[in-house]
Design an enzyme around this catalytic site. Structure first.
Site, mmCIF file in Angstrom:
data_model
loop_
_atom_site.group_PDB
_atom_site.id
_atom_site.type_symbol
_atom_site.label_atom_id
_atom_site.label_comp_id
_atom_site.label_asym_id
_atom_site.label_seq_id
_atom_site.Cartn_x
_atom_site.Cartn_y
_atom_site.Cartn_z
ATOM 1 N N GLU A 103 -14.835 -12.530 45.342
ATOM 2 C CA GLU A 103 -14.225 -12.781 46.646
ATOM 3 C C GLU A 103 -15.198 -13.539 47.536
ATOM 4 O O GLU A 103 -16.369 -13.159 47.659
ATOM 5 C CB GLU A 103 -13.861 -11.450 47.321
ATOM 6 N N HIS A 174 -7.053 -17.570 42.070
ATOM 7 C CA HIS A 174 -5.948 -16.613 42.145
ATOM 8 C C HIS A 174 -4.622 -17.359 42.219
ATOM 9 O O HIS A 174 -3.592 -16.888 41.707
ATOM 10 C CB HIS A 174 -6.146 -15.725 43.381
ATOM 11 N N ASP A 184 -4.956 -18.256 47.344
ATOM 12 C CA ASP A 184 -6.411 -18.374 47.352
ATOM 13 C C ASP A 184 -6.949 -18.835 45.994
ATOM 14 O O ASP A 184 -6.330 -18.553 44.965
ATOM 15 C CB ASP A 184 -7.046 -17.031 47.754
#
Length: 272
Positions: A103, A174, A184
């Site tokens: 992330e 993603h 994303d």
């Protein structure tokens, strides 16, 4: 950087900071094949780490990278974290069982306002922090939060270490494994360049250009966007990471080292 016992070891030989998340499939390990890139859609590095380690989130990833290059590992790289959800890629379903998730601290989609760019959680960012683009999976022109060079450099170093350790097949977003459901890391992330550098693929050549004249670099694709730095001298090298009409999204280079990101008019660049 290197991987040791499924933990990230930094260049100084110390283990990366580790805050364990409870949001994993206990007792289940994976043999990762892919690296999946996400944005947090959160307000800060710390708030995203706190959320992904909160049982209420029912979501997690293996590692979070902040905008200054901060790193927090949340799970061993062979743990089954909950970052992909409903997903599929090249014959595989449920990428939680087949991938490592990273992330990046990034607000995601932004709206343009008189005060600057505004996130879904009502935080305002300066003009230079946002850009406009159409997502590769379709939709309208919209604003996106830019990633920082520190983030990208940290991701490349970590990703390369993961490829060496696990023999990963590819780097994907993603939005690749859950198109239509997830957006994303989005068009602000230079996926082609990042993938090429992480995987070490000489055949994934970057599109390099140089300024054919003194050239303004702006925060978005148009003269209505602010200039984000002094004009680029003629001959300045750039890597193209995207396009919108006659405007190119670029990473500015000093030699081979990245120094800045922004948009330039394609009429004033030449292929190298």
């Amino acid at each position: 950087m290197k991987i040791q016992s499924h933990r990230l070891i930094l260049d100084d030989g110390e283990a990366a900071p580790f805050k364990p998340t409870p949001n994993i499939s206990a007792g289940r390990t994976i043999d990762p094949q892919y690296l999946v890139i996400h944005y947090t859609a959160g307000a800060s590095f710390n708030s995203s780490v706190n959320w992904l380690t909160d049982p209420a989130a029912q979501a997690s990833a293996h590692l979070v990278i902040g905008r200054e290059g901060e790193i927090m590992q949340l799970a061993d790289f062979n743990a089954r974290t909950w970052h992909a959800g409903r997903s599929s890629w090249r014959g595989l379903s449920g990428l939680n069982s087949h991938s490592i998730g990273i992330e990046l601290d990034n607000a995601g989609v932004l709206d343009k306002t008189a005060e600057g760019w505004r996130s879904a959680f009502q935080k305002t960012y300066p003009d230079a922090d946002g850009m406009e683009a159409i997502h590769k999976n379709g939709g309208a022109m919209r604003g996106w939060h830019r990633y920082t060079l520190n983030q990208i450099e940290a991701l490349v170093a970590i990703g390369a270490a993961l490829v060496r350790e696990y023999g990963l097949k590819d780097v994907i977003g993603h939005d690749d494994i859950a198109p239509g459901r997830k957006s994303d890391p989005g068009p602000a992330f230079p996926m082609d360049m990042g993938r090429s550098r992480i995987m070490g693929r000489e055949d994934d050549s970057e599109e390099r250009v140089e300024a054919s004249a003194v050239l303004n670099i702006r925060s978005g694709p148009g003269t209505g966007f602010d200039k984000i730095r002094a004009p680029l001298p003629k001959g300045t090298g750039m890597i193209v990471t995207g396009e919108s009409g006659v405007w190119l999204s670029v990473i500015v280079l000093d030699g081979d080292e990245p120094t800045d990101t922004g948009w330039v008019h394609s009429h004033f660049v030449a292929e190298v």
